[in-house]
Design an enzyme around this catalytic site. Structure first.
Site, PDB file in Angstrom:
ATOM      1  N   VAL A  54       0.815  -1.226   0.000  1.00 50.50           N
ATOM      2  CA  VAL A  54       0.000   0.000   0.000  1.00 50.50           C
ATOM      3  C   VAL A  54       0.846   1.274   0.000  1.00 50.50           C
ATOM      4  O   VAL A  54       0.325   2.355  -0.295  1.00 50.50           O
ATOM      5  CB  VAL A  54      -0.998   0.046   1.179  1.00 50.50           C
ATOM      6  CG1 VAL A  54      -2.054  -1.037   1.064  1.00 50.50           C
ATOM      7  CG2 VAL A  54      -0.284   0.002   2.518  1.00 50.50           C
ATOM      8  N   ASN A  80      -6.842  -1.370   6.290  1.00 52.33           N
ATOM      9  CA  ASN A  80      -6.428  -2.127   7.489  1.00 52.33           C
ATOM     10  C   ASN A  80      -4.920  -2.360   7.578  1.00 52.33           C
ATOM     11  O   ASN A  80      -4.404  -2.526   8.686  1.00 52.33           O
ATOM     12  CB  ASN A  80      -7.178  -3.472   7.473  1.00 52.33           C
ATOM     13  CG  ASN A  80      -6.596  -4.464   8.453  1.00 52.33           C
ATOM     14  OD1 ASN A  80      -6.823  -4.383   9.652  1.00 52.33           O
ATOM     15  ND2 ASN A  80      -5.816  -5.416   7.938  1.00 52.33           N
ATOM     16  N   SER A 132      -6.310   3.078  16.056  1.00 51.06           N
ATOM     17  CA  SER A 132      -5.809   2.332  17.222  1.00 51.06           C
ATOM     18  C   SER A 132      -6.077   3.113  18.505  1.00 51.06           C
ATOM     19  O   SER A 132      -6.121   4.354  18.499  1.00 51.06           O
ATOM     20  CB  SER A 132      -4.304   2.113  17.092  1.00 51.06           C
ATOM     21  OG  SER A 132      -3.773   1.623  18.306  1.00 51.06           O
ATOM     22  N   TYR A 145       3.901   5.434  15.179  1.00 51.55           N
ATOM     23  CA  TYR A 145       2.625   4.716  15.048  1.00 51.55           C
ATOM     24  C   TYR A 145       1.455   5.576  15.532  1.00 51.55           C
ATOM     25  O   TYR A 145       0.423   5.695  14.865  1.00 51.55           O
ATOM     26  CB  TYR A 145       2.725   3.414  15.841  1.00 51.55           C
ATOM     27  CG  TYR A 145       1.542   2.493  15.743  1.00 51.55           C
ATOM     28  CD1 TYR A 145       1.371   1.660  14.633  1.00 51.55           C
ATOM     29  CD2 TYR A 145       0.595   2.419  16.766  1.00 51.55           C
ATOM     30  CE1 TYR A 145       0.285   0.783  14.552  1.00 51.55           C
ATOM     31  CE2 TYR A 145      -0.478   1.557  16.692  1.00 51.55           C
ATOM     32  CZ  TYR A 145      -0.625   0.746  15.590  1.00 51.55           C
ATOM     33  OH  TYR A 145      -1.697  -0.116  15.513  1.00 51.55           O
ATOM     34  N   ALA A 147       1.258   8.765  15.728  1.00 47.06           N
ATOM     35  CA  ALA A 147       1.047   9.901  14.819  1.00 47.06           C
ATOM     36  C   ALA A 147       0.206   9.476  13.620  1.00 47.06           C
ATOM     37  O   ALA A 147      -0.709  10.201  13.205  1.00 47.06           O
ATOM     38  CB  ALA A 147       2.389  10.466  14.362  1.00 47.06           C
ATOM     39  N   LYS A 149      -1.909   6.928  13.430  1.00 46.22           N
ATOM     40  CA  LYS A 149      -3.277   6.523  13.792  1.00 46.22           C
ATOM     41  C   LYS A 149      -4.128   7.740  14.177  1.00 46.22           C
ATOM     42  O   LYS A 149      -5.314   7.805  13.864  1.00 46.22           O
ATOM     43  CB  LYS A 149      -3.225   5.490  14.915  1.00 46.22           C
ATOM     44  CG  LYS A 149      -2.563   4.166  14.504  1.00 46.22           C
ATOM     45  CD  LYS A 149      -3.254   3.524  13.307  1.00 46.22           C
ATOM     46  CE  LYS A 149      -2.717   2.155  12.987  1.00 46.22           C
ATOM     47  NZ  LYS A 149      -3.390   1.522  11.826  1.00 46.22           N
ATOM     48  N   ILE A 180      -5.191  -6.397  20.498  1.00 49.71           N
ATOM     49  CA  ILE A 180      -5.870  -7.539  19.893  1.00 49.71           C
ATOM     50  C   ILE A 180      -4.825  -8.619  19.599  1.00 49.71           C
ATOM     51  O   ILE A 180      -3.735  -8.305  19.077  1.00 49.71           O
ATOM     52  CB  ILE A 180      -6.561  -7.111  18.579  1.00 49.71           C
ATOM     53  CG1 ILE A 180      -7.438  -5.863  18.799  1.00 49.71           C
ATOM     54  CG2 ILE A 180      -7.372  -8.259  17.983  1.00 49.71           C
ATOM     55  CD1 ILE A 180      -8.524  -5.986  19.837  1.00 49.71           C
TER      56      ILE A 180
HETATM   57  P1  NAD Z   1      -0.931  -8.200  11.511  1.00 47.22           P
HETATM   58  O1  NAD Z   1       0.519  -7.904  11.567  1.00 47.22           O
HETATM   59  O2  NAD Z   1      -1.421  -9.496  12.043  1.00 47.22           O
HETATM   60  O3  NAD Z   1      -1.465  -8.035  10.021  1.00 47.22           O
HETATM   61  C1  NAD Z   1      -1.147  -6.908   9.247  1.00 47.22           C
HETATM   62  C2  NAD Z   1      -1.255  -7.273   7.788  1.00 47.22           C
HETATM   63  O4  NAD Z   1      -0.908  -6.124   7.018  1.00 47.22           O
HETATM   64  C3  NAD Z   1      -0.285  -8.400   7.393  1.00 47.22           C
HETATM   65  O5  NAD Z   1      -0.939  -9.363   6.608  1.00 47.22           O
HETATM   66  C4  NAD Z   1       0.783  -7.665   6.612  1.00 47.22           C
HETATM   67  O6  NAD Z   1       1.434  -8.464   5.628  1.00 47.22           O
HETATM   68  C5  NAD Z   1      -0.022  -6.535   5.990  1.00 47.22           C
HETATM   69  N1  NAD Z   1       0.812  -5.425   5.568  1.00 47.22           N
HETATM   70  C6  NAD Z   1       1.818  -4.832   6.256  1.00 47.22           C
HETATM   71  N2  NAD Z   1       2.393  -3.885   5.516  1.00 47.22           N
HETATM   72  C7  NAD Z   1       1.733  -3.869   4.333  1.00 47.22           C
HETATM   73  C8  NAD Z   1       1.869  -3.108   3.137  1.00 47.22           C
HETATM   74  N3  NAD Z   1       2.830  -2.181   3.011  1.00 47.22           N
HETATM   75  N4  NAD Z   1       1.023  -3.349   2.114  1.00 47.22           N
HETATM   76  C9  NAD Z   1       0.076  -4.293   2.225  1.00 47.22           C
HETATM   77  N5  NAD Z   1      -0.095  -5.059   3.321  1.00 47.22           N
HETATM   78  C10 NAD Z   1       0.728  -4.844   4.364  1.00 47.22           C
HETATM   79  O7  NAD Z   1      -1.615  -6.978  12.285  1.00 47.22           O
HETATM   80  P2  NAD Z   1      -3.119  -6.772  12.790  1.00 47.22           P
HETATM   81  O8  NAD Z   1      -3.094  -6.794  14.268  1.00 47.22           O
HETATM   82  O9  NAD Z   1      -4.062  -7.647  12.065  1.00 47.22           O
HETATM   83  O10 NAD Z   1      -3.313  -5.236  12.376  1.00 47.22           O
HETATM   84  C11 NAD Z   1      -4.264  -4.811  11.419  1.00 47.22           C
HETATM   85  C12 NAD Z   1      -4.533  -3.321  11.641  1.00 47.22           C
HETATM   86  O11 NAD Z   1      -5.071  -3.126  12.948  1.00 47.22           O
HETATM   87  C13 NAD Z   1      -3.282  -2.447  11.571  1.00 47.22           C
HETATM   88  O12 NAD Z   1      -3.593  -1.229  10.928  1.00 47.22           O
HETATM   89  C14 NAD Z   1      -2.956  -2.191  13.025  1.00 47.22           C
HETATM   90  O13 NAD Z   1      -2.244  -0.990  13.204  1.00 47.22           O
HETATM   91  C15 NAD Z   1      -4.344  -2.131  13.614  1.00 47.22           C
HETATM   92  N6  NAD Z   1      -4.373  -2.361  15.054  1.00 47.22           N
HETATM   93  C16 NAD Z   1      -4.007  -3.561  15.585  1.00 47.22           C
HETATM   94  C17 NAD Z   1      -4.019  -3.740  16.958  1.00 47.22           C
HETATM   95  C18 NAD Z   1      -3.632  -5.026  17.610  1.00 47.22           C
HETATM   96  O14 NAD Z   1      -3.426  -5.039  18.834  1.00 47.22           O
HETATM   97  N7  NAD Z   1      -3.518  -6.143  16.893  1.00 47.22           N
HETATM   98  C19 NAD Z   1      -4.424  -2.681  17.790  1.00 47.22           C
HETATM   99  C20 NAD Z   1      -4.796  -1.475  17.216  1.00 47.22           C
HETATM  100  C21 NAD Z   1      -4.773  -1.314  15.841  1.00 47.22           C
END
Ligand code: NAD
Length: 239
Positions: A54, A80, A132, A145, A147, A149, A180
């Site tokens: 992305v 996402n 987040s 991060y 900043a 979000k 999560i």
């Molecule tokens: P994860 O690491 O399990 O999955 C993230 C996915 O994004 C992976 O499949 C990865 O390959 C993909 N990705 C990373 N960089 C990419 C890029 N440049 N282009 C395309 N795909 C890319 O993480 P998650 O926990 O499932 O996180 C998903 C979203 O939720 C993120 O935006 C994260 O910041 C947000 N989030 C997660 C949590 C948590 O605690 N898990 C909390 C708050 C927010």
């Protein structure tokens, strides 16, 4: 079948929250394009893989062209994909700063600048940005991060205004997950995770399926009068 015949794009759809969203959307009747740099870790009917970084603006345009050519519409976009590169501010490198900005913020812009106006021209659509709890409250070691979000909140409200006007009828919302249990937490020490769990009203961390259900609500017509809002899904956490 809350998303019957809808076309959805989910970035970061290979694993974690994105995987749960892609699979839930498909179960609810959508055709889903799951974009990611890595291949999907699952095989679900009506979820197709599109290789995408992305942070590559041309790649995002190619995905947009592909979706329009194949389906002649896009109903739902879930921004996402996200990464962390944690360090205290005094130790944070330019590379750590830039990597997180490029994926978490620039990537959302590169996707939405095509899809938002397109949805507006069609007269309907739902965009969900994944923010987040760290964007809401900040966190030590996550200046980059937090900043990105927090910035998504401004983008969400701006796009809700821009793409909703002139009969656009495009809703734009954000979901702010708490902690999560996905791979993104694998570098966080267990004692810190326990501490985070203790700061929630429910006394536990969340599951990706619980975030996917909130995203489904915002994607579906059940939230037809909800736009420009940030939905916190964090078990009652205050950092
Ligand atoms: P994860 O690491 O399990 O999955 C993230 C996915 O994004 C992976 O499949 C990865 O390959 C993909 N990705 C990373 N960089 C990419 C890029 N440049 N282009 C395309 N795909 C890319 O993480 P998650 O926990 O499932 O996180 C998903 C979203 O939720 C993120 O935006 C994260 O910041 C947000 N989030 C997660 C949590 C948590 O605690 N898990 C909390 C708050 C927010």
């Amino acid at each position: 079948m809350r998303l019957k015949d809808k076309v959805a794009i989910v970035t970061g759809g290979a694993k974690g929250i994105g995987q749960c969203v892609a699979r839930l959307f498909a179960e609810e009747g959508a055709k889903v394009i799951a974009c990611d740099m890595m291949e999907l870790t699952y095989d679900t009917p009506n979820v197709e893989y599109f290789k995408l970084d992305v942070s590559d603006p041309e790649g995002c345009k190619s995905l947009f062209d592909y979706a329009v050519e194949k389906y002649s519409k896009i109903d739902i976009l879930v921004n996402n994909a996200g990464i962390t590169r944690d360090a205290l501010t005094r130790k944070m490198t330019d590379e750590q700063w830039a990597q997180v900005i490029n994926v978490n913020l620039n990537g959302v812009f590169y996707m939405t600048r095509h899809i938002g106006p397109y949805m507006q021209s069609l007269g309907s659509g739902s965009i969900i940005n994944i923010s987040s709890v760290v964007g809401e409250y900040g966190n030590i070691g996550q200046a980059n991060y937090s900043a990105t979000k927090a910035a998504l909140d401004g983008l969400t409200k701006t796009w809700a205004k821009e793409f909703g006007m002139k009969g656009g009828n495009v809703r734009v919302n954000a979901v702010a997950p708490g902690y999560i249990l996905t791979d993104i937490l694998k570098t966080v020490p267990q004692d810190l995770l326990d501490k985070f769990a203790a700061t929630t009203m429910l006394g536990r961390l969340g599951q990706p399926e619980e975030i996917a259900k909130a995203i489904l609500f915002l994607a579906s017509d059940e939230s037809s009068y909800v736009t420009g809002t940030l939905l916190s899904v964090n078990g009652g956490m205050r950092l």
